[in-house]
Design a protein around this motif. Structure first.
Motif, PDB file in Angstrom:
ATOM      1  N   LEU A 130      -0.533  -6.989   0.826  1.00 42.84           N
ATOM      2  CA  LEU A 130       0.192  -6.875  -0.435  1.00 42.84           C
ATOM      3  C   LEU A 130      -0.650  -7.385  -1.593  1.00 42.84           C
ATOM      4  O   LEU A 130      -0.609  -6.836  -2.694  1.00 42.84           O
ATOM      5  CB  LEU A 130       1.508  -7.649  -0.348  1.00 42.84           C
ATOM      6  CG  LEU A 130       2.438  -7.535  -1.553  1.00 42.84           C
ATOM      7  CD1 LEU A 130       2.898  -6.098  -1.738  1.00 42.84           C
ATOM      8  CD2 LEU A 130       3.641  -8.457  -1.396  1.00 42.84           C
ATOM      9  N   ALA A 131      -1.441  -8.448  -1.346  1.00 41.74           N
ATOM     10  CA  ALA A 131      -2.309  -8.978  -2.399  1.00 41.74           C
ATOM     11  C   ALA A 131      -3.366  -7.959  -2.794  1.00 41.74           C
ATOM     12  O   ALA A 131      -3.683  -7.791  -3.980  1.00 41.74           O
ATOM     13  CB  ALA A 131      -2.964 -10.275  -1.920  1.00 41.74           C
ATOM     14  N   PHE A 132      -3.951  -7.252  -1.809  1.00 43.07           N
ATOM     15  CA  PHE A 132      -4.913  -6.195  -2.122  1.00 43.07           C
ATOM     16  C   PHE A 132      -4.262  -5.078  -2.937  1.00 43.07           C
ATOM     17  O   PHE A 132      -4.903  -4.450  -3.780  1.00 43.07           O
ATOM     18  CB  PHE A 132      -5.482  -5.601  -0.834  1.00 43.07           C
ATOM     19  CG  PHE A 132      -6.567  -6.430  -0.216  1.00 43.07           C
ATOM     20  CD1 PHE A 132      -7.742  -6.699  -0.901  1.00 43.07           C
ATOM     21  CD2 PHE A 132      -6.423  -6.948   1.065  1.00 43.07           C
ATOM     22  CE1 PHE A 132      -8.743  -7.462  -0.344  1.00 43.07           C
ATOM     23  CE2 PHE A 132      -7.416  -7.715   1.637  1.00 43.07           C
ATOM     24  CZ  PHE A 132      -8.583  -7.974   0.937  1.00 43.07           C
ATOM     25  N   LEU A 133      -2.979  -4.844  -2.691  1.00 41.69           N
ATOM     26  CA  LEU A 133      -2.275  -3.773  -3.394  1.00 41.69           C
ATOM     27  C   LEU A 133      -1.941  -4.155  -4.828  1.00 41.69           C
ATOM     28  O   LEU A 133      -2.033  -3.324  -5.735  1.00 41.69           O
ATOM     29  CB  LEU A 133      -0.996  -3.429  -2.626  1.00 41.69           C
ATOM     30  CG  LEU A 133      -0.090  -2.360  -3.235  1.00 41.69           C
ATOM     31  CD1 LEU A 133      -0.796  -1.019  -3.285  1.00 41.69           C
ATOM     32  CD2 LEU A 133       1.206  -2.249  -2.432  1.00 41.69           C
ATOM     33  N   LEU A 134      -1.595  -5.412  -5.077  1.00 45.55           N
ATOM     34  CA  LEU A 134      -1.075  -5.801  -6.379  1.00 45.55           C
ATOM     35  C   LEU A 134      -2.139  -6.342  -7.331  1.00 45.55           C
ATOM     36  O   LEU A 134      -1.949  -6.302  -8.545  1.00 45.55           O
ATOM     37  CB  LEU A 134       0.020  -6.858  -6.206  1.00 45.55           C
ATOM     38  CG  LEU A 134       1.287  -6.421  -5.470  1.00 45.55           C
ATOM     39  CD1 LEU A 134       2.256  -7.575  -5.371  1.00 45.55           C
ATOM     40  CD2 LEU A 134       1.942  -5.229  -6.151  1.00 45.55           C
ATOM     41  N   PHE A 135      -3.252  -6.822  -6.797  1.00 46.37           N
ATOM     42  CA  PHE A 135      -4.220  -7.492  -7.640  1.00 46.37           C
ATOM     43  C   PHE A 135      -5.528  -6.727  -7.674  1.00 46.37           C
ATOM     44  O   PHE A 135      -5.733  -5.784  -6.902  1.00 46.37           O
ATOM     45  CB  PHE A 135      -4.405  -8.932  -7.158  1.00 46.37           C
ATOM     46  CG  PHE A 135      -3.141  -9.732  -7.229  1.00 46.37           C
ATOM     47  CD1 PHE A 135      -2.672 -10.194  -8.444  1.00 46.37           C
ATOM     48  CD2 PHE A 135      -2.396  -9.985  -6.093  1.00 46.37           C
ATOM     49  CE1 PHE A 135      -1.499 -10.919  -8.520  1.00 46.37           C
ATOM     50  CE2 PHE A 135      -1.215 -10.710  -6.158  1.00 46.37           C
ATOM     51  CZ  PHE A 135      -0.771 -11.172  -7.381  1.00 46.37           C
ATOM     52  N   PRO A 136      -6.458  -7.095  -8.569  1.00 52.62           N
ATOM     53  CA  PRO A 136      -7.658  -6.294  -8.804  1.00 52.62           C
ATOM     54  C   PRO A 136      -8.434  -5.990  -7.526  1.00 52.62           C
ATOM     55  O   PRO A 136      -8.814  -6.882  -6.782  1.00 52.62           O
ATOM     56  CB  PRO A 136      -8.483  -7.172  -9.751  1.00 52.62           C
ATOM     57  CG  PRO A 136      -7.472  -7.989 -10.474  1.00 52.62           C
ATOM     58  CD  PRO A 136      -6.388  -8.265  -9.468  1.00 52.62           C
ATOM     59  N   ALA A 137      -8.647  -4.692  -7.292  1.00 52.32           N
ATOM     60  CA  ALA A 137      -9.392  -4.205  -6.130  1.00 52.32           C
ATOM     61  C   ALA A 137      -9.724  -2.744  -6.397  1.00 52.32           C
ATOM     62  O   ALA A 137      -9.090  -2.083  -7.233  1.00 52.32           O
ATOM     63  CB  ALA A 137      -8.571  -4.353  -4.855  1.00 52.32           C
ATOM     64  N   ALA A 147      -0.676   1.841   2.255  1.00 55.80           N
ATOM     65  CA  ALA A 147      -0.274   2.419   3.538  1.00 55.80           C
ATOM     66  C   ALA A 147      -0.100   1.344   4.605  1.00 55.80           C
ATOM     67  O   ALA A 147       0.862   1.359   5.380  1.00 55.80           O
ATOM     68  CB  ALA A 147      -1.312   3.457   3.983  1.00 55.80           C
ATOM     69  N   VAL A 148      -1.029   0.393   4.621  1.00 55.89           N
ATOM     70  CA  VAL A 148      -0.938  -0.699   5.598  1.00 55.89           C
ATOM     71  C   VAL A 148       0.298  -1.547   5.343  1.00 55.89           C
ATOM     72  O   VAL A 148       1.027  -1.915   6.276  1.00 55.89           O
ATOM     73  CB  VAL A 148      -2.219  -1.554   5.551  1.00 55.89           C
ATOM     74  CG1 VAL A 148      -2.055  -2.817   6.395  1.00 55.89           C
ATOM     75  CG2 VAL A 148      -3.418  -0.752   6.049  1.00 55.89           C
ATOM     76  N   SER A 149       0.564  -1.867   4.076  1.00 52.13           N
ATOM     77  CA  SER A 149       1.732  -2.687   3.742  1.00 52.13           C
ATOM     78  C   SER A 149       3.025  -1.989   4.138  1.00 52.13           C
ATOM     79  O   SER A 149       3.958  -2.622   4.650  1.00 52.13           O
ATOM     80  CB  SER A 149       1.751  -3.003   2.243  1.00 52.13           C
ATOM     81  OG  SER A 149       0.602  -3.724   1.854  1.00 52.13           O
ATOM     82  N   LEU A 150       3.083  -0.677   3.925  1.00 56.85           N
ATOM     83  CA  LEU A 150       4.281   0.077   4.291  1.00 56.85           C
ATOM     84  C   LEU A 150       4.499   0.061   5.801  1.00 56.85           C
ATOM     85  O   LEU A 150       5.624  -0.174   6.284  1.00 56.85           O
ATOM     86  CB  LEU A 150       4.168   1.510   3.780  1.00 56.85           C
ATOM     87  CG  LEU A 150       5.365   2.426   4.049  1.00 56.85           C
ATOM     88  CD1 LEU A 150       6.605   1.877   3.345  1.00 56.85           C
ATOM     89  CD2 LEU A 150       5.069   3.843   3.569  1.00 56.85           C
TER      90      LEU A 150
END
Length: 317
Positions: A130-137, A147-150
């Motif tokens: 979720l951190a990779f999804l929401l923050f700079p990347a 996809a992984v978070s889902l």
């Protein structure tokens, strides 16, 4: 591992003691070994207990030595997420086909010993994805993280692990309170609460509703009643050997538990547990308060190292 240990004795430059984490791991392994050596159940505790602890410790020390470069750390993280993601997709497919964990209908079957263990693994990895999804990347990584978070979220729900659900909710609250972009994480928390309320209200025979209700009404849940008996009995056993415990492994636990004749050790169904159903109590039973505090020292050093690297590292990863 043997040759690496000899190399550490020969050349101090390759010793991974800069963070103090390896020292804490070695101290914990030493306490476990001492507890096993002084245990009356050494033969039972070696095969299913100390041998696995020493193997895990050797793996941890090897990882501390090998994964010192950032590129190797990223590669290890990718392999870990890929393996758990593949297991999650396989479990979701089996669940769709009506194949559940043996002896636990409606619970997903992942590449772990039990759905509760699967929930514990997903509990650690889901906030990271979720951190990779929401923050700079990079954008490509964001799509993959989504996809992984889902998939992890769906699998977490289908583990029906009440402890994992509660801990995940606390994890989201901690992330929301401590990281920037709070509104996005708070929305995730509110969504999780909404799903819990919806599941509790939907379907009079819903298994999801039964699990949620068992959390809200702990006095009537049979499994929680049995676990309270396990916890109380384990605390009594720890009080009898508080320093170094009884030795690692489930066989010493079963042997000691079956030898007790007090009513507090008897469950309504007559079941005999193979462990205490609590990690910290299990550590206290196996290696006493010395082993428990040594393990907590490992966790403390781990959090300290991660926090220092988070504050001082310029790498978005």
């Amino acid at each position: 591992f043997f040759f690496w240990a000899l190399g550490c004795l020969w050349d101090g430059k390759i010793r991974p003691f800069r963070s103090g984490l390896a020292g804490a791991v070695l101290a914990y392994l030493l306490v476990c070994t001492l507890a096993w050596a002084l245990s009356p159940w050494r033969s039972q505790g070696w095969r299913e207990g100390l041998r696995e602890v020493l193997a895990s410790g050797a793996l941890a020390l090897t990882a501390l030595f090998v994964l010192r470069r950032p590129i190797l750390q990223k590669a290890a993280a990718f392999v870990l997420f890929a393996a758990v993601f593949a297991s999650t997709l396989g479990g979701l497919y089996l669940y769709r086909e009506g194949v559940y964990f043996p002896g636990a209908a409606h619970r997903i079957w992942l590449a772990f010993l039990h759905p509760n263990a699967g929930g514990s693994a997903l509990l650690l990895l889901l906030p990271i994805s979720l951190a990779f999804l929401l923050f700079p990347a990079p954008s490509g990584l964001k799509v993959l993280a989504g996809a992984v978070s889902l998939a992890f979220s769906a699998a977490m729900l289908l583990t029906f692990s009440r402890t994992a659900w509660i801990c995940l909710l606390f994890a989201f609250v901690i992330l929301s309170a401590g990281w920037p972009g709070r509104w996005r994480l708070w929305s995730a928390v509110l969504l999780a609460v909404f799903l819990v309320v919806l599941g509790a209200a939907a379907g009079p025979r819903s298994y999801f509703r039964e699990r949620v209700r068992s959390v809200l009404d702990v006095s009537r849940d049979v499994n929680l009643m049995k676990r309270r008996i396990y916890w109380e009995g384990t605390v009594r056993l720890i009080a009898r050997r508080p320093i170094l415990g009884y030795g690692t492994g489930y066989r010493p636990f079963m042997a000691v538990w079956e030898a007790q004749e007090e009513p507090v050790f008897l469950t309504p169904t007559g079941e005999k547990p193979i462990h205490s159903h609590n990690l910290y109590l299990a550590l206290g039973f196996a290696s006493g308060l010395a082993g428990l505090f040594a393990f907590l020292a490992v966790l403390w050093r781990l959090f300290a190292v991660l926090r220092r690297r988070l504050l001082w590292s310029g790498d978005w990863f």
